[in-house]
Scaffold this motif. Structure first.
Motif, PDB file in Angstrom:
ATOM      1  N   TYR A 178      45.675  49.888  23.543  1.00  0.00           N
ATOM      2  CA  TYR A 178      44.890  49.592  22.340  1.00  0.00           C
ATOM      3  C   TYR A 178      45.211  48.190  21.820  1.00  0.00           C
ATOM      4  CZ  TYR A 178      42.754  50.297  17.739  1.00  0.00           C
ATOM      5  OH  TYR A 178      41.984  50.185  16.615  1.00  0.00           O
ATOM      6  N   VAL A 179      46.500  47.884  21.715  1.00  0.00           N
ATOM      7  CA  VAL A 179      46.928  46.566  21.228  1.00  0.00           C
ATOM      8  C   VAL A 179      46.378  45.466  22.131  1.00  0.00           C
ATOM      9  CG1 VAL A 179      48.957  45.069  20.981  1.00  0.00           C
ATOM     10  CG2 VAL A 179      48.974  47.365  19.986  1.00  0.00           C
ATOM     11  N   GLU A 180      46.492  45.670  23.442  1.00  0.00           N
ATOM     12  CA  GLU A 180      46.033  44.661  24.396  1.00  0.00           C
ATOM     13  C   GLU A 180      44.516  44.482  24.335  1.00  0.00           C
ATOM     14  OE1 GLU A 180      45.405  44.470  29.157  1.00  0.00           O
ATOM     15  OE2 GLU A 180      47.269  45.404  28.467  1.00  0.00           O
ATOM     16  N   ARG A 181      43.777  45.588  24.393  1.00  0.00           N
ATOM     17  CA  ARG A 181      42.313  45.512  24.439  1.00  0.00           C
ATOM     18  C   ARG A 181      41.700  45.062  23.117  1.00  0.00           C
ATOM     19  NH1 ARG A 181      40.799  48.695  29.062  1.00  0.00           N
ATOM     20  NH2 ARG A 181      42.414  48.111  30.537  1.00  0.00           N
ATOM     21  N   GLN A 182      42.380  45.353  22.006  1.00  0.00           N
ATOM     22  CA  GLN A 182      41.846  44.962  20.707  1.00  0.00           C
ATOM     23  C   GLN A 182      42.322  43.572  20.288  1.00  0.00           C
ATOM     24  OE1 GLN A 182      39.483  46.497  19.556  1.00  0.00           O
ATOM     25  NE2 GLN A 182      39.689  48.702  19.621  1.00  0.00           N
ATOM     26  N   GLY A 183      43.165  42.941  21.114  1.00  0.00           N
ATOM     27  CA  GLY A 183      43.633  41.597  20.811  1.00  0.00           C
ATOM     28  C   GLY A 183      44.576  41.555  19.615  1.00  0.00           C
ATOM     29  N   LEU A 184      45.379  42.604  19.466  1.00  0.00           N
ATOM     30  CA  LEU A 184      46.320  42.675  18.343  1.00  0.00           C
ATOM     31  C   LEU A 184      47.722  42.300  18.795  1.00  0.00           C
ATOM     32  CD1 LEU A 184      45.141  46.092  16.857  1.00  0.00           C
ATOM     33  CD2 LEU A 184      44.687  43.820  15.913  1.00  0.00           C
ATOM     34  N   ASP A 185      48.570  42.021  17.830  1.00  0.00           N
ATOM     35  CA  ASP A 185      49.986  41.774  18.085  1.00  0.00           C
ATOM     36  C   ASP A 185      50.699  43.109  17.902  1.00  0.00           C
ATOM     37  OD1 ASP A 185      52.644  41.096  18.060  1.00  0.00           O
ATOM     38  OD2 ASP A 185      52.410  39.392  16.710  1.00  0.00           O
ATOM     39  N   ALA A 186      51.523  43.493  18.873  1.00  0.00           N
ATOM     40  CA  ALA A 186      52.218  44.779  18.810  1.00  0.00           C
ATOM     41  C   ALA A 186      53.095  44.908  17.577  1.00  0.00           C
ATOM     42  CB  ALA A 186      53.055  44.986  20.073  1.00  0.00           C
ATOM     43  N   SER A 187      53.533  43.770  17.024  1.00  0.00           N
ATOM     44  CA  SER A 187      54.413  43.825  15.851  1.00  0.00           C
ATOM     45  C   SER A 187      53.631  43.744  14.538  1.00  0.00           C
ATOM     46  CB  SER A 187      55.433  42.689  15.924  1.00  0.00           C
ATOM     47  OG  SER A 187      54.771  41.443  15.882  1.00  0.00           O
ATOM     48  N   SER A 188      52.307  43.815  14.617  1.00  0.00           N
ATOM     49  CA  SER A 188      51.482  43.737  13.407  1.00  0.00           C
ATOM     50  C   SER A 188      51.900  44.796  12.397  1.00  0.00           C
ATOM     51  CB  SER A 188      50.002  43.948  13.743  1.00  0.00           C
ATOM     52  OG  SER A 188      49.527  42.918  14.563  1.00  0.00           O
ATOM     53  N   SER A 189      51.992  44.371  11.157  1.00  0.00           N
ATOM     54  CA  SER A 189      52.321  45.294  10.077  1.00  0.00           C
ATOM     55  C   SER A 189      51.033  45.957   9.610  1.00  0.00           C
ATOM     56  CB  SER A 189      52.976  44.527   8.934  1.00  0.00           C
ATOM     57  OG  SER A 189      53.234  45.395   7.864  1.00  0.00           O
ATOM     58  N   VAL A 190      51.098  47.271   9.438  1.00  0.00           N
ATOM     59  CA  VAL A 190      49.918  48.024   9.032  1.00  0.00           C
ATOM     60  C   VAL A 190      50.265  48.826   7.789  1.00  0.00           C
ATOM     61  CG1 VAL A 190      48.233  49.766   9.721  1.00  0.00           C
ATOM     62  CG2 VAL A 190      49.178  48.212  11.431  1.00  0.00           C
TER      63      VAL A 190
ATOM     64  N   GLN B  96      36.828  59.592  14.812  1.00  0.00           N
ATOM     65  CA  GLN B  96      36.242  58.418  14.150  1.00  0.00           C
ATOM     66  C   GLN B  96      36.542  57.151  14.942  1.00  0.00           C
ATOM     67  OE1 GLN B  96      38.041  58.557  10.253  1.00  0.00           O
ATOM     68  NE2 GLN B  96      36.645  60.145   9.502  1.00  0.00           N
ATOM     69  N   MET B  97      37.784  57.016  15.396  1.00  0.00           N
ATOM     70  CA  MET B  97      38.158  55.835  16.188  1.00  0.00           C
ATOM     71  C   MET B  97      37.356  55.753  17.475  1.00  0.00           C
ATOM     72  SD  MET B  97      42.321  55.737  15.874  1.00  0.00           S
ATOM     73  CE  MET B  97      42.471  54.537  17.205  1.00  0.00           C
ATOM     74  N   LEU B  98      37.177  56.896  18.133  1.00  0.00           N
ATOM     75  CA  LEU B  98      36.435  56.924  19.394  1.00  0.00           C
ATOM     76  C   LEU B  98      34.986  56.498  19.163  1.00  0.00           C
ATOM     77  CD1 LEU B  98      36.511  57.568  22.403  1.00  0.00           C
ATOM     78  CD2 LEU B  98      36.049  59.957  21.829  1.00  0.00           C
ATOM     79  N   GLU B  99      34.407  56.992  18.090  1.00  0.00           N
ATOM     80  CA  GLU B  99      33.026  56.614  17.761  1.00  0.00           C
ATOM     81  C   GLU B  99      32.921  55.118  17.464  1.00  0.00           C
ATOM     82  OE1 GLU B  99      29.937  57.605  14.180  1.00  0.00           O
ATOM     83  OE2 GLU B  99      31.142  59.263  14.958  1.00  0.00           O
ATOM     84  N   GLU B 100      33.877  54.599  16.684  1.00  0.00           N
ATOM     85  CA  GLU B 100      33.873  53.166  16.365  1.00  0.00           C
ATOM     86  C   GLU B 100      34.050  52.323  17.619  1.00  0.00           C
ATOM     87  OE1 GLU B 100      37.011  52.656  13.534  1.00  0.00           O
ATOM     88  OE2 GLU B 100      35.843  53.478  11.881  1.00  0.00           O
ATOM     89  N   GLN B 101      34.947  52.780  18.486  1.00  0.00           N
ATOM     90  CA  GLN B 101      35.218  52.032  19.712  1.00  0.00           C
ATOM     91  C   GLN B 101      33.987  52.001  20.602  1.00  0.00           C
ATOM     92  OE1 GLN B 101      35.758  53.341  23.079  1.00  0.00           O
ATOM     93  NE2 GLN B 101      36.352  51.352  23.884  1.00  0.00           N
ATOM     94  N   GLN B 102      33.265  53.109  20.676  1.00  0.00           N
ATOM     95  CA  GLN B 102      32.057  53.157  21.503  1.00  0.00           C
ATOM     96  C   GLN B 102      30.955  52.268  20.922  1.00  0.00           C
ATOM     97  OE1 GLN B 102      31.551  57.418  21.581  1.00  0.00           O
ATOM     98  NE2 GLN B 102      32.640  57.616  23.521  1.00  0.00           N
ATOM     99  N   GLU B 103      30.866  52.250  19.586  1.00  0.00           N
ATOM    100  CA  GLU B 103      29.879  51.376  18.944  1.00  0.00           C
ATOM    101  C   GLU B 103      30.225  49.904  19.156  1.00  0.00           C
ATOM    102  OE1 GLU B 103      29.802  52.493  14.835  1.00  0.00           O
ATOM    103  OE2 GLU B 103      28.835  54.416  15.236  1.00  0.00           O
ATOM    104  N   GLN B 104      31.514  49.623  19.072  1.00  0.00           N
ATOM    105  CA  GLN B 104      31.979  48.239  19.158  1.00  0.00           C
ATOM    106  C   GLN B 104      31.903  47.700  20.583  1.00  0.00           C
ATOM    107  OE1 GLN B 104      36.092  47.822  17.944  1.00  0.00           O
ATOM    108  NE2 GLN B 104      36.324  45.990  19.165  1.00  0.00           N
ATOM    109  N   LEU B 105      32.388  48.465  21.546  1.00  0.00           N
ATOM    110  CA  LEU B 105      32.499  47.963  22.908  1.00  0.00           C
ATOM    111  C   LEU B 105      31.534  48.606  23.887  1.00  0.00           C
ATOM    112  CD1 LEU B 105      36.393  47.826  23.137  1.00  0.00           C
ATOM    113  CD2 LEU B 105      34.848  45.921  22.735  1.00  0.00           C
TER     114      LEU B 105
ATOM    115  N   ASP C  90      34.492  48.789  27.714  1.00  0.00           N
ATOM    116  CA  ASP C  90      35.894  49.159  27.862  1.00  0.00           C
ATOM    117  C   ASP C  90      36.010  50.672  27.969  1.00  0.00           C
ATOM    118  OD1 ASP C  90      38.600  49.259  28.009  1.00  0.00           O
ATOM    119  OD2 ASP C  90      38.975  48.002  26.274  1.00  0.00           O
ATOM    120  N   ALA C  91      35.542  51.178  29.097  1.00  0.00           N
ATOM    121  CA  ALA C  91      35.549  52.625  29.318  1.00  0.00           C
ATOM    122  C   ALA C  91      36.967  53.177  29.376  1.00  0.00           C
ATOM    123  CB  ALA C  91      34.794  52.955  30.592  1.00  0.00           C
TER     124      ALA C  91
END
Length: 195
Positions: free
Chosen positions: A38-50, A89-98, A102-103
């Motif tokens: 997820y971090v790699e495909r979404q272009g995030l930093d693994a240490s991102s604070s959430v 919800q995440m799966l739906e968003e991911q399908q809409e987005q990509l 990114d199967a």
């Protein structure tokens, strides 16, 4: 709780706890793998604070050592029911987005969603064994805020997956604790056994 006190119920509880511990362990491994993807495909930093994600129950528990086995099971069930909704919800968003671009990420999310659903069902079985009365149905998880930008949605997903990984660890501890409780023993563990 006469049903939960019989020797056959105690054996069934231990068996269900053992299987649940294995399921939670496998789920944690898969969620950690999914987090990396997820971090790699979404272009995030693994240490991102959430920040805490609305609708996601925190795995940390106050006074864990004072909880009964049934309380632990109820908290776990509520959490996994919430994760089931959040992952959908995440799966739906991911399908809409990509879309189909990114199967692999979509398949990994779907696989973890199935594991979460199976684990929630497993917890329901354990609860039926522990309690003779009915327990509450699905929890209400608020829909993701519609005004979130793409980056905020990505961070929200990261927060959901991180907390799910923590819940898998807590669930293993909770089930180990429940398996230790023999019929007629105190349902309050010693402080040394708290997470």
């Amino acid at each position: 709780m006469a049903a939960a006190d019989s020797p056959s119920a105690a054996l069934r509880r231990r068996d269900l706890c053992s299987r649940g511990i294995r399921l939670a362990g496998k789920m944690r491994v898969d969620v950690v793998d999914l987090l990396d993807t997820y971090v790699e495909r979404q272009g995030l930093d693994a240490s991102s604070s959430v920040a805490a994600v609305e609708g996601v129950p925190a795995a940390a528990a106050e006074r864990w050592d004072e909880q009964t086995g049934t309380q632990r099971l109820l908290e776990n069930l509520a959490a996994y029911r919430a994760f089931r909704v959040l992952l959908a919800q995440m799966l739906e968003e991911q399908q809409e987005q990509l879309g189909e671009a990114d199967a692999a990420l979509g398949q990994a999310l779907a696989a973890v969603l199935l594991q979460v659903s199976a684990f929630a069902y497993h917890l329901e079985e354990l609860l039926r064994l522990e309690r003779r009365g009915p327990f509450s149905e699905e929890v209400a998880v608020p829909p993701p805020p519609s005004n979130l930008g793409l980056f905020e949605r990505k961070l929200r997903g990261l927060g959901v997956l991180r907390e799910l990984a923590q819940w898998a660890v807590r669930s293993s501890r909770d089930l180990r604790q429940l398996a230790k409780l023999s019929p007629g023993s105190s349902s309050v563990p010693s402080p040394a056994e708290s997470p």
